[in-house]
Design an enzyme around this catalytic site. Structure first.
Site, mmCIF file in Angstrom:
data_model
loop_
_atom_site.group_PDB
_atom_site.id
_atom_site.type_symbol
_atom_site.label_atom_id
_atom_site.label_comp_id
_atom_site.label_asym_id
_atom_site.label_seq_id
_atom_site.Cartn_x
_atom_site.Cartn_y
_atom_site.Cartn_z
ATOM 1 N N HIS A 176 56.981 78.024 28.462
ATOM 2 C CA HIS A 176 57.099 76.351 28.351
ATOM 3 C C HIS A 176 58.771 75.665 28.377
ATOM 4 C CE1 HIS A 176 52.521 77.593 27.384
ATOM 5 N NE2 HIS A 176 51.965 76.567 28.156
ATOM 6 N N LYS A 186 57.905 72.840 22.923
ATOM 7 C CA LYS A 186 56.557 72.743 22.517
ATOM 8 C C LYS A 186 57.166 73.622 20.589
ATOM 9 C CE LYS A 186 52.998 75.987 23.328
ATOM 10 N NZ LYS A 186 52.157 74.663 23.777
#
Length: 248
Positions: free
Chosen positions: A135, A139
């Site tokens: 990611h 995040k």
């Protein structure tokens, strides 16, 4: 028309949800709320479904408040534990409406949901399985809710088939073997340039199967969000996973 209120409307995902609701033929935006706004504005008079896309530290309180307001809720925020889910179930049991519904999705991307489903089908045929999620560096939780859900899917399939622990002779790793979730090693990568990606690696002697899902843009989540908005009210109680609304 389904009247939708969005909680976290100024966030990256929330903003996309607002646009998707405005563009869909069967939904209309009721309220767009963000941090500091009063959730008591959301009620059955103006809202059929509330969509909650905030951060894990406030998501539970938001969902409990929305249940208390008497509206159905679709939740995209991750970071849910068994204890938090039990609190949601308890709140639903005491909700103003007997048929109230909450839907929580580890991932709204159809590709990710199918990857998880395929992993469950394949896991019983392989001696080893690991999960890698990748990611963007903004995040806040790791591993991702999707990766944790996939690990449980793999573990459930292995248990149902009677498979034992996976082979691993590692004695010391300094943490490099990742987090063990239900007996499955899960690895998290945070890298600038990524959005949301997952690989499931399954191996036998002499062969390997890789299942990969890539979401390159947050718009890829919107069909799943709208699918949940359209279906949540027909499933009273707590439902987890977009696969429940797909013909799998």
């Amino acid at each position: 028309m389904i009247k939708v209120s969005v909680i976290g409307a100024k966030g990256r995902m929330g903003g996309n949800v607002v646009n998707a609701v405005n563009q869909a033929d069967d939904t209309e935006l009721a309220l767009a709320l963000d941090a500091g706004d009063d959730l008591t504005q959301v009620n059955p008079d103006n809202t059929d479904v509330a969509v909650e896309f905030t951060v894990p530290s406030v998501a539970l309180d938001n969902v409990l408040a929305l249940i208390g307001q008497g509206v159905d809720v679709v939740v995209g925020t991750t970071g849910w534990t068994d204890e938090k889910l039990d609190q949601v179930r308890k709140a639903l049991a005491e909700a103003p409406r007997a048929d109230q519904a909450v839907f929580i999705a580890p991932n709204f991307a159809i590709s990710a949901v199918l990857a998880d489903y395929f992993a469950g089908l394949a896991a019983k045929y392989f001696e080893s399985a690991e999960v890698v999620e990748l990611h963007h560096p903004n995040k806040v939780d790791a591993p991702s809710g999707t990766a944790i859900h996939t690990a449980h899917t793999i573990a459930d399939a292995r248990r149902a088939t009677g498979l034992g622990p996976m082979p691993d002779a590692t004695e010391t790793d300094g943490g490099s073997r990742g987090q063990v979730v239900d007996g499955v090693h899960v690895h998290a990568v945070r890298l600038r340039g990524l959005n949301a990606h997952e690989e499931v690696l399954l191996g036998n002697a002499g062969e390997q199967l890789t299942i990969r899902a890539d979401s390159f843009d947050r718009g890829s989540f919107m069909p799943g969000v709208l699918l949940a908005v359209r279906n949540v009210s027909a499933h009273p109680g707590l439902t987890i996973g977009l696969d429940k609304f797909l013909d799998l």
